[in-house]
Design an enzyme around this catalytic site. Structure first.
Site, mmCIF file in Angstrom:
data_model
loop_
_atom_site.group_PDB
_atom_site.id
_atom_site.type_symbol
_atom_site.label_atom_id
_atom_site.label_comp_id
_atom_site.label_asym_id
_atom_site.label_seq_id
_atom_site.Cartn_x
_atom_site.Cartn_y
_atom_site.Cartn_z
ATOM 1 N N TYR A 120 0.845 -1.205 0.000
ATOM 2 C CA TYR A 120 0.000 0.000 0.000
ATOM 3 C C TYR A 120 0.880 1.254 0.000
ATOM 4 O O TYR A 120 0.957 1.967 -0.957
ATOM 5 C CB TYR A 120 -0.956 -0.009 1.188
ATOM 6 N N SER A 172 -6.377 0.998 -4.515
ATOM 7 C CA SER A 172 -6.477 2.422 -4.221
ATOM 8 C C SER A 172 -5.091 3.063 -4.349
ATOM 9 O O SER A 172 -4.505 3.028 -5.429
ATOM 10 C CB SER A 172 -7.091 2.633 -2.839
ATOM 11 N N ASP A 181 -17.490 3.637 -8.098
ATOM 12 C CA ASP A 181 -16.424 4.114 -7.216
ATOM 13 C C ASP A 181 -16.346 5.642 -7.328
ATOM 14 O O ASP A 181 -15.863 6.175 -8.318
ATOM 15 C CB ASP A 181 -15.077 3.489 -7.605
ATOM 16 N N HIS A 188 -15.743 1.500 -4.084
ATOM 17 C CA HIS A 188 -14.318 1.415 -3.757
ATOM 18 C C HIS A 188 -13.979 0.137 -2.982
ATOM 19 O O HIS A 188 -12.816 -0.163 -2.775
ATOM 20 C CB HIS A 188 -13.917 2.647 -2.958
#
Length: 724
Positions: A496, A576, A660, A695
């Protein structure tokens, strides 16, 4: 998704071009390419034609061409047709994978067990979430004493297909009332319903157009919530950057709600929230312009028309309330404490100069909760948990023993509770809920996971590797016991690396399916995250963002050097901000990976801030219009702008949701179009667009099973795995 159809005619093209210049190019994505399949066989894949309409933007004297700007229009019929055609192509490709149904069946079996969440006390009841097995949404139950549990709210009844979910719920302090938010199709826009908890009756018309909102009751009279003005045009992609705090009094229309904060230019912020102290005496208002740092204000609710008093007047740090007792407030803050500390202050003199340390900063990152009249300090050491219990004066009571190395969460409850709950898990051990006696520190098992997964057959270890600049980075690697280190193991590397988010080891049934298939799962704790506090976060932001990508690339190189896997057996995955991570590393080092899986990614880093609340991410990214240095830096790694013709890219399946409205799907659309146009090798470049999904939050379990069956099938198929 399409509420209004707009044909991309000449008038619309003029509007798109603005002052920057625009031309239409009849060049389109190649109709078909030969794609490598299993063994020596190959198959033809025909991509949908994606037209190019050149839009030219100028940044600090540099012109940048965007051929797929038209795909940003989520209201157009052309975009809808493109989505349909892409999904048809992707579906046809996935159908050739011989073991996809077998993976789907195993995923369903792993998820088909009774899942019960941690209980929480409200009024006379203990509430908990439960899923009987394959229900699309968790059901909220409640129980009084030893009586049988009853259904309180069943989100599965909100819609036939499970795409309407329960986003959050907040009870009044006495538990008599509750307000809950629902999400439709995964959208961040919510509706609020107010209910009498005794009768479960809805009390009034639902509130609408609520977004990024907490909920906080003022006694039983009403509650505070936050939202933006509904944008003109597309509610899924139009910019929203002035958040407002409202107060809703029960029995009145939403149109009569009081604007508390955020309505003026002086109070303009992207994220605003309000929280009332448990006794209803004070309102704390937090205001932020980005996802990091907040101003803080306090208002005396016992006095009519009392002013907002400033507590913190800048956004250089993060501060929030953790406990209150009359005029005495406890805050958690990273002001002058990058790893956070707990401070005490009197509400009548709340300025930082008057803060007194209750739990000082240490070398480990702190988060705090309260329960049973105590503070629970939840520390991270190398991304894993250790817990300490303190009284409200900051006196240490005890360490809380955990079963082994892993992640613990919870430790919250009412002041009156003598027992509170917490959970523990790691990458291979399913979550177990414990009951903690706050007086004695004794923990007993409340409920074990019923998942059909034998943890004893797997092992998980933490390693440390060096990044490009010599920084030591932790990574947790999980796999079956007895793994042979010969470079042949299918491996997913997950990351991430942003927004101060920490990736702590936790169990996942979908991940368990990958492990059972013989796969290795590695999670790297990259800079940009919060594993080592604010300094670690800042080391992966703005002009230091490349550190994050270097950390991830170094993790891949470590796995290859140690012969855990090889480039031909390595996939990279992230969602993301993690989707940006995957997009960046696959364009910087395409030869390093066999498969790339960017999900709901921020892939056009030059334009992310022009959609919804994207400008709030500028603390991490910076913006292309900040200055020439920032623009050039962003252009240097923006995935959409760094797909090069003639390059052999990994087999790629981009995933996104058509609803999203956080990271709009146009990011993924444009990246997929660039890849399909410029991919030189035989690896497929596909996009999977989930309908009536956002999302990620609230995704029905049926869609989750389908999605991971496709992801794992695509990954193994492109690694040359013939059977499982």
């Amino acid at each position: 998704m399409i509420s209004k159809k707009l044909i991309l005619n000449s008038a619309v093209l003029v509007a798109l071009c603005g002052l920057s210049g625009c031309s239409q190019d009849t060049t389109a994505t190649p109709a078909s390419v030969k794609v490598a399949s299993i063994g020596d066989e190959s198959t033809m894949i025909t991509y949908p034609t994606t037209k190019k309409v050149a839009v030219v933007d100028e940044y600090f004297g540099t012109k940048v061409t965007d051929n797929y700007r038209w795909l940003e229009d989520d209201m157009s019929a052309e975009t809808a047709a493109w989505v349909k055609a892409q999904n048809k192509t992707t579906s046809a490709y996935l159908e050739q994978i011989p073991y996809r149904d077998k993976i789907k069946s195993r995923l369903a079996a792993l998820l088909d067990y009774e899942k019960v969440g941690m209980p929480f006390i409200e009024g006379d009841y203990s509430y908990f979430y439960k899923n009987d097995g394959l229900q699309n949404q968790y059901v909220l139950y409640r129980q009084k004493g030893d009586a049988a549990a009853e259904v309180f709210l069943d989100p599965n009844t909100f819609s036939e297909d499970g795409t309407v979910s329960l986003a959050s719920i907040e009870f009044s302090e006495d538990g008599a009332l509750a307000v809950y938010l629902i999400s439709e199709g995964g959208s961040d826009w919510r509706k609020a319903r107010i209910i009498d908890t005794k009768t479960k009756a809805v009390l009034e018309a639902e509130l609408v157009d609520i977004k990024f909102s907490g909920l906080s009751w003022l006694g039983n009279k009403g509650f505070y919530y936050s939202s933006y003005d509904k944008p003109k045009g597309s509610e899924l992609s139009a910019k929203t950057d002035q958040h407002k705090l409202y107060y809703h009094e029960l029995g009145t229309a939403q149109s009569e709600d009081s604007l508390v904060f955020g309505g003026t230019d002086a109070h303009k912020h992207r994220y605003v929230s309000g929280e009332v102290t448990k006794d209803g005496k004070y309102l704390l208002v937090s205001a932020a312009v980005s996802t990091s740092g907040n101003k803080l204000f306090i208002k005396d609710l016992t006095k009519t028309n009392s002013p907002l008093i400033t507590v913190v007047d800048n956004t250089d740090s993060d501060t929030y309330m953790v406990n209150s007792n009359g005029d005495d407030l406890l805050f958690v803050t990273n002001m002058a404490a990058p790893n956070k500390r707990v401070v005490k202050v009197n509400a009548l003199k709340p300025a930082p100069a008057n803060w007194l340390n209750v739990i000082p900063e240490t070398e480990n990152v702190l988060s705090v909760s309260t329960g049973g009249g105590y503070l629970f300090a939840k520390y991270m050491k190398d991304a894993t948990s250790f817990i300490q219990q303190y009284d409200l004066t900051g006196k240490k009571v005890r360490d809380i023993a955990l079963p082994e190395v892993g992640t613990a969460g919870g430790f919250s409850g009412k002041k009156s509770q003598s027992k509170i709950y917490y959970s523990f898990s790691n990458q291979k051990i399913p979550s177990t809920t414990f009951t903690l006696d706050v007086a004695t520190g004794e923990s007993v098992v409340h409920m074990k996971s019923k998942v059909n997964f034998d943890s004893d057959n797997f092992e998980s270890k933490q390693v440390f590797y060096k990044s490009k600049d010599g920084t030591k980075v932790p990574m947790i690697i999980t796999h079956k016991k007895g793994l042979v280190l010969d470079g042949s193991n299918p491996t997913i590397l997950y990351g991430y690396g942003g927004f101060n988010v920490s990736l702590q080891p936790q169990f996942s049934s979908t991940r368990a399916a990958w492990l059972e298939l013989g796969g290795v799962y590695a999670v790297a704790n990259l800079r940009g995250g919060g594993e080592y506090g604010k300094k670690w976060h800042n080391a992966g932001t703005k002009l230091k963002k490349q550190n994050v990508f270097d950390d991830f690339i170094a993790a891949a190189e470590y796995l290859i050097t140690e012969k855990v896997t090889s480039s031909d057996k390595l996939a990279v995955m992230g969602g993301s901000n993690g989707g940006l991570l995957v997009g960046a590393v696959m364009t910087q080092r395409p030869e390093l990976f066999k498969v790339a899986l960017p999900a709901v990614g921020v892939l056009d880093i030059l334009r992310y801030h022009t959609f919804t609340s994207g400008a709030g991410w500028a603390y991490d990214y910076g913006k292309s219009d900040d200055n020439a240095e920032m623009f050039n830096y962003l252009l240097g790694y923006s995935p959409v702008h760094n797909v090069k013709a003639g390059t052999h890219y990994p087999a790629t399946m981009v995933t996104t949701g058509d609803h999203d409205d956080r990271v709009v799907p146009a990011h993924s659309f444009k990246f997929a179009a660039e890849l399909q146009d410029k991919q030189a090798g035989a690896n497929p470049t596909l996009i999977r667009i989930e309908t009536d999904a956002g999302h990620g939050a609230g995704t029905p379990i049926s869609k989750t099973i389908d999605q991971y069956a496709d992801i794992y099938g695509f990954t193994l198929f492109n690694m040359g795995v013939k059977d499982i």
